[in-house]
Scaffold this motif. Structure first.
Motif, mmCIF file in Angstrom:
data_model
loop_
_atom_site.group_PDB
_atom_site.id
_atom_site.type_symbol
_atom_site.label_atom_id
_atom_site.label_comp_id
_atom_site.label_asym_id
_atom_site.label_seq_id
_atom_site.Cartn_x
_atom_site.Cartn_y
_atom_site.Cartn_z
ATOM 1 N N SER A 48 29.703 37.102 31.367
ATOM 2 C CA SER A 48 30.879 37.864 31.799
ATOM 3 C C SER A 48 31.311 38.899 30.772
ATOM 4 O O SER A 48 32.105 39.784 31.087
ATOM 5 C CB SER A 48 32.049 36.923 32.107
ATOM 6 N N LEU A 49 30.793 38.827 29.546
ATOM 7 C CA LEU A 49 31.180 39.792 28.512
ATOM 8 C C LEU A 49 30.739 41.213 28.836
ATOM 9 O O LEU A 49 31.321 42.167 28.328
ATOM 10 C CB LEU A 49 30.624 39.364 27.153
ATOM 11 N N ALA A 50 29.740 41.358 29.696
ATOM 12 C CA ALA A 50 29.264 42.690 30.079
ATOM 13 C C ALA A 50 30.169 43.344 31.122
ATOM 14 O O ALA A 50 30.010 44.524 31.423
ATOM 15 C CB ALA A 50 27.839 42.587 30.622
ATOM 16 N N LEU A 51 31.120 42.591 31.668
ATOM 17 C CA LEU A 51 31.990 43.105 32.729
ATOM 18 C C LEU A 51 33.264 43.704 32.142
ATOM 19 O O LEU A 51 33.715 43.290 31.075
ATOM 20 C CB LEU A 51 32.359 41.969 33.685
ATOM 21 N N PRO A 52 33.888 44.651 32.873
ATOM 22 C CA PRO A 52 35.201 45.141 32.445
ATOM 23 C C PRO A 52 36.212 43.986 32.425
ATOM 24 O O PRO A 52 36.049 42.987 33.143
ATOM 25 C CB PRO A 52 35.569 46.158 33.527
ATOM 26 N N ALA A 53 37.257 44.108 31.620
ATOM 27 C CA ALA A 53 38.212 43.014 31.400
ATOM 28 C C ALA A 53 38.805 42.488 32.706
ATOM 29 O O ALA A 53 38.899 41.265 32.904
ATOM 30 C CB ALA A 53 39.323 43.471 30.460
ATOM 31 N N ARG A 54 39.205 43.380 33.601
ATOM 32 C CA ARG A 54 39.815 42.935 34.867
ATOM 33 C C ARG A 54 38.824 42.139 35.709
ATOM 34 O O ARG A 54 39.145 41.088 36.258
ATOM 35 C CB ARG A 54 40.320 44.151 35.646
ATOM 36 N N GLU A 55 37.608 42.644 35.804
ATOM 37 C CA GLU A 55 36.584 41.957 36.590
ATOM 38 C C GLU A 55 36.192 40.648 35.916
ATOM 39 O O GLU A 55 35.953 39.640 36.584
ATOM 40 C CB GLU A 55 35.363 42.856 36.747
ATOM 41 N N ARG A 56 36.158 40.640 34.583
ATOM 42 C CA ARG A 56 35.819 39.425 33.839
ATOM 43 C C ARG A 56 36.809 38.297 34.140
ATOM 44 O O ARG A 56 36.427 37.162 34.390
ATOM 45 C CB ARG A 56 35.769 39.724 32.337
ATOM 46 N N ARG A 57 38.099 38.619 34.162
ATOM 47 C CA ARG A 57 39.121 37.604 34.486
ATOM 48 C C ARG A 57 38.911 37.068 35.901
ATOM 49 O O ARG A 57 38.970 35.864 36.143
ATOM 50 C CB ARG A 57 40.525 38.189 34.338
ATOM 51 N N ALA A 58 38.656 37.966 36.838
ATOM 52 C CA ALA A 58 38.434 37.552 38.228
ATOM 53 C C ALA A 58 37.200 36.656 38.333
ATOM 54 O O ALA A 58 37.223 35.637 39.029
ATOM 55 C CB ALA A 58 38.288 38.783 39.126
ATOM 56 N N VAL A 59 36.139 37.022 37.649
ATOM 57 C CA VAL A 59 34.901 36.239 37.692
ATOM 58 C C VAL A 59 35.132 34.848 37.117
ATOM 59 O O VAL A 59 34.669 33.844 37.659
ATOM 60 C CB VAL A 59 33.765 36.974 36.945
ATOM 61 N N ARG A 60 35.870 34.751 36.029
ATOM 62 C CA ARG A 60 36.118 33.445 35.410
ATOM 63 C C ARG A 60 36.956 32.548 36.320
ATOM 64 O O ARG A 60 36.682 31.364 36.440
ATOM 65 C CB ARG A 60 36.767 33.636 34.046
ATOM 66 N N TRP A 61 37.961 33.112 36.965
ATOM 67 C CA TRP A 61 38.758 32.319 37.916
ATOM 68 C C TRP A 61 37.927 31.926 39.135
ATOM 69 O O TRP A 61 38.008 30.803 39.627
ATOM 70 C CB TRP A 61 40.013 33.085 38.361
ATOM 71 N N TYR A 62 37.133 32.876 39.608
ATOM 72 C CA TYR A 62 36.295 32.579 40.769
ATOM 73 C C TYR A 62 35.276 31.489 40.435
ATOM 74 O O TYR A 62 34.976 30.633 41.277
ATOM 75 C CB TYR A 62 35.582 33.837 41.271
ATOM 76 N N ALA A 63 34.723 31.511 39.224
ATOM 77 C CA ALA A 63 33.764 30.478 38.819
ATOM 78 C C ALA A 63 34.404 29.094 38.912
ATOM 79 O O ALA A 63 33.764 28.134 39.364
ATOM 80 C CB ALA A 63 33.262 30.737 37.398
ATOM 81 N N LEU A 64 35.665 28.995 38.535
ATOM 82 C CA LEU A 64 36.378 27.712 38.656
ATOM 83 C C LEU A 64 36.481 27.301 40.128
ATOM 84 O O LEU A 64 36.201 26.152 40.485
ATOM 85 C CB LEU A 64 37.763 27.823 38.026
ATOM 86 N N LEU A 65 36.875 28.251 40.993
ATOM 87 C CA LEU A 65 36.929 27.965 42.436
ATOM 88 C C LEU A 65 35.557 27.572 42.980
ATOM 89 O O LEU A 65 35.447 26.656 43.798
ATOM 90 C CB LEU A 65 37.425 29.191 43.207
ATOM 91 N N LEU A 66 34.535 28.250 42.518
ATOM 92 C CA LEU A 66 33.173 27.979 42.966
ATOM 93 C C LEU A 66 32.751 26.558 42.613
ATOM 94 O O LEU A 66 32.239 25.828 43.454
ATOM 95 C CB LEU A 66 32.229 28.999 42.327
ATOM 96 N N VAL A 67 32.996 26.146 41.384
ATOM 97 C CA VAL A 67 32.587 24.806 40.938
ATOM 98 C C VAL A 67 33.405 23.729 41.642
ATOM 99 O O VAL A 67 32.851 22.758 42.169
ATOM 100 C CB VAL A 67 32.710 24.693 39.403
ATOM 101 N N VAL A 68 34.717 23.891 41.683
ATOM 102 C CA VAL A 68 35.583 22.879 42.303
ATOM 103 C C VAL A 68 35.313 22.801 43.810
ATOM 104 O O VAL A 68 35.192 21.709 44.376
ATOM 105 C CB VAL A 68 37.069 23.177 42.014
#
Length: 158
Positions: A48-68
């Motif tokens: 996720s470090l290659a992504l812009p900050a806004r997209e990085r935050r969204a990806v990290r939250w989505y990853a949590l939703l994806l796993v749960v």
């Protein structure tokens, strides 16, 4: 069902647009895999470090939703879906007995065909997606050297 965003429903695509993400699912899955490798103490670079900050935050939250969400669905399948399906199939099999009402027999036949057909399609699709990986793992497992008698190596083949 539309709010099961980890399954890429219509709401997922709205969420992806709002987040300004290019591919929320792929990036979220890559981030979740990175976390699993990190937990297993296998170092690697955070994708996720290659992504812009806004997209990085969204990806990290989505990853949590994806796993749960995926874990919840995997828990529901053996505890709810499979027993429910087996109960329906048992009822359908009982309704197919000779001498019963023709309408009930037709209903039982349609129920068995729909359930059996949908499970057959699911199994076929699952095998198309994962079959190659399973065959590769099986071949690799057979090729692993195993210590035989008196310390001699064998391939462990059958």
């Amino acid at each position: 069902m539309q709010f099961l965003v980890f399954m890429r429903t219509d709401v997922y695509f709205v969420l992806q647009d709002v987040a300004g993400a290019r591919n929320l699912y792929a990036d979220g899955a890559a981030y979740a895999r990175w976390w699993l490798r990190r937990a297993a103490r296998r170092p690697g670079r955070d994708p996720s470090l290659a992504l812009p900050a806004r997209e990085r935050r969204a990806v990290r939250w989505y990853a949590l939703l994806l796993v749960v969400g995926t874990a919840a669905c995997l828990a529901v399948a053996p505890t709810v879906t499979v027993p429910f399906t087996l109960a329906l199939l048992a009822d359908a099999a009982g309704g197919l007995r000779p001498g019963g009402d023709p309408v009930d027999r037709f209903d039982a036949a349609v129920t068995a065909a729909v359930l059996g057909g949908s499970w057959a399609v699911w199994c076929w699709a699952w095998w198309r997606r994962h079959g190659r990986r399973l065959r590769t793992l099986r071949r690799a497992r057979r090729a692993v050297p195993v210590a035989g008698p008196a310390g001699h190596q064998s391939t462990g083949g059958r």
